[in-house]
Write a protein that holds these residues in place. Structure first.
Motif, PDB file in Angstrom:
ATOM      1  N   ASP A 288      -5.663  25.864 -13.759  1.00  0.00           N
ATOM      2  CA  ASP A 288      -4.281  25.983 -13.275  1.00  0.00           C
ATOM      3  C   ASP A 288      -4.005  27.404 -12.781  1.00  0.00           C
ATOM      4  O   ASP A 288      -3.330  27.605 -11.769  1.00  0.00           O
ATOM      5  CB  ASP A 288      -3.298  25.607 -14.386  1.00  0.00           C
ATOM      6  N   ALA A 289      -4.528  28.385 -13.519  1.00  0.00           N
ATOM      7  CA  ALA A 289      -4.356  29.776 -13.082  1.00  0.00           C
ATOM      8  C   ALA A 289      -5.038  29.980 -11.724  1.00  0.00           C
ATOM      9  O   ALA A 289      -4.487  30.624 -10.822  1.00  0.00           O
ATOM     10  CB  ALA A 289      -4.932  30.735 -14.121  1.00  0.00           C
ATOM     11  N   VAL A 290      -6.240  29.392 -11.565  1.00  0.00           N
ATOM     12  CA  VAL A 290      -6.956  29.498 -10.281  1.00  0.00           C
ATOM     13  C   VAL A 290      -6.106  28.869  -9.171  1.00  0.00           C
ATOM     14  O   VAL A 290      -5.956  29.422  -8.072  1.00  0.00           O
ATOM     15  CB  VAL A 290      -8.341  28.807 -10.383  1.00  0.00           C
ATOM     16  N   GLY A 291      -5.492  27.727  -9.469  1.00  0.00           N
ATOM     17  CA  GLY A 291      -4.608  27.074  -8.498  1.00  0.00           C
ATOM     18  C   GLY A 291      -3.388  27.932  -8.191  1.00  0.00           C
ATOM     19  O   GLY A 291      -2.924  27.995  -7.042  1.00  0.00           O
ATOM     20  N   PHE A 292      -2.867  28.610  -9.201  1.00  0.00           N
ATOM     21  CA  PHE A 292      -1.706  29.495  -9.015  1.00  0.00           C
ATOM     22  C   PHE A 292      -2.095  30.637  -8.062  1.00  0.00           C
ATOM     23  O   PHE A 292      -1.365  30.955  -7.116  1.00  0.00           O
ATOM     24  CB  PHE A 292      -1.279  30.037 -10.383  1.00  0.00           C
TER      25      PHE A 292
END
Ligand code: PLP
Length: 413
Positions: A288-292
């Motif tokens: 999710d952080a990578v997507g953010f």
């Protein structure tokens, strides 16, 4: 009455942007609920899939290369978020689950060590429950008192109320939405911050509705805390961020305790890891952080100034089209002082009925109290309909909404 011309073009090529969002390939879908959650572009979906396919392992633990790649992906995501908000150091960007958790972190951690009985926390009458309930809990725990900045008749904050509260000399913190999710009001946060700091109060901004839509430069904004959610910014659900002033974050005790947030652990006591790990207990939501991070890069590639200009054009058109419908009452200020979230009611037709009929035409809007129940009470409303525009919305989407509202009128005529 002033009317808005149908915009011929806006600073964004919204039809081309729309093509980058797989879910919007359906030509019948008119998605006007981005204030609740935005759709996701390929760039974000692919970054998350690539991470799972190529770089997945737990972070901060392994000495093998795959774990190092995973840790690097997580660190790069934090750098991307820091770049987006122009935060000088990644130690000041804490990954949280969402805006709600970021505000709760401050209310709990800063609140428990800084608030005393008789202190005042200033909120406003336009706050989302996320910037209300955590402070209610903090006030109950510490004996601090909540006071509210009221609204002017056109849905702006009354800065006289702010001054009155600040004049008590007891205000420790002012916590406000940067942009209202119901009224769409863009608050004068620079001026508010200046006045609060002059009186020795800290400022926290709930940026959930601002970060996706306006350029937000935290190196010049001068606030003490800032919160945002990735899922409203073309990123995934499950991750958000808290920015904090370094010396405040360093002085604050941890929020959650467990793995990853410690330096040393004994049977009876422990010491804490450096920032930002001190506030990130347990295995983080790395994909999710990578997507953010990918979402931040995607928005920057469009230019946040262009995003804002695009939304001004669409919102002006939407607002004027709505107020031309005889039964419609629109809440909040004129288009020039607002974001692209426009709440309204249609006579006494229930907002859920409006939204259901719009859905039959493929138009998605929100109906309810939008997590601003006290604000709805204040306005004498049980609920409202909210249409909100974003980077992929076109002038045609607004036309489709208005056409569908004509259908609502004919059903209830
Ligand atoms: N603050 C505002 C102004 C919002 O609009 C929202 C979500 O709608 C939130 C806070 C809460 O965001 P999240 O549910 O991502 O924590």
């Amino acid at each position: 009455m002033e009317t808005a011309q149908r915009p011929v073009a806006t600073p964004l090529d919204a039809p081309a942007i729309r093509r980058q969002f797989p879910i919007l390939a359906d030509p019948d879908l008119v998605y006007l609920d981005s204030a609740a959650s935005s759709q996701k572009p390929l760039a974000v979906l692919e970054a998350m899939e690539r991470y799972y396919r190529e770089d997945y392992a737990n972070v901060h633990r392994g000495v093998y290369r795959l774990a190092e790649r995973s840790t690097e992906a997580y660190d790069e995501a934090r750098r991307a978020v820091a770049r987006f908000f122009n935060v000088p150091s990644t130690t000041q960007v804490i990954f949280t689950r969402n805006t709600t958790e970021a505000i709760k972190l401050v209310a709990h951690s800063w609140g428990s060590t800084n608030l005393r009985s008789g202190d005042i926390i200033v909120l406003s009458e336009m706050e989302h429950h996320s910037n209300l309930v955590p402070w209610q809990l903090a006030a109950t725990r510490t004996g601090a008192r909540l006071e509210f900045i009221g609204l002017t008749p056109d849905g702006q904050l009354s800065l006289d109320d702010l001054d009155e509260h600040l004049a008590t000399g007891r205000v420790r913190l002012v916590s406000l939405c940067h942009v209202s999710n119901m009224l769409g009001t863009i608050n004068p946060v620079e001026e508010i911050t200046r006045r609060a700091h002059d009186r020795g109060a800290l400022v926290m901004l709930d940026g959930a509705q601002a970060a996706p839509h306006l350029p937000v430069d935290l190196s010049t904004l001068d606030v003490d805390f800032y919160a945002a959610s990735a899922h409203k910014m073309c990123g995934p659900m499950g991750v958000g961020m808290l920015y904090g002033r370094l010396e405040l974050l360093e002085a604050m005790p941890p929020f959650l305790g467990g793995g990853d947030m410690i330096r040393t652990v004994g049977w009876r006591e422990s010491t804490w890891a450096d920032l930002p790990s001190k506030f990130e207990a347990g295995t983080p939501s790395v994909a999710d952080a990578v997507g953010f991070g990918a979402a931040c890069e995607f928005l920057s590639s469009l230019s946040m100034s262009a995003v804002r200009e695009h939304e001004i054009e669409l919102t002006r058109y939407l607002y004027h089209q709505l107020i031309e419908l005889p039964e419609v009452e629109v809440y909040g200020p004129v288009p020039e002082c607002r974001s692209g979230a426009v709440s309204f009611n249609m006579g006494d037709v229930h907002p859920h009925d409006v939204a259901s009929i719009l859905d039959e035409s493929g138009v998605c809007v929100r109906a309810g109290h939008h997590c601003t129940q006290p604000l709805h009470d204040k306005l004498g409303l049980a609920a409202s309909v909210r249409a909100s525009v974003y980077v992929y919305n076109t002038v045609d989407d607004v036309d489709r909404l208005i056409e569908a509202l004509h259908r609502v009128r004919s059903v209830f005529a």
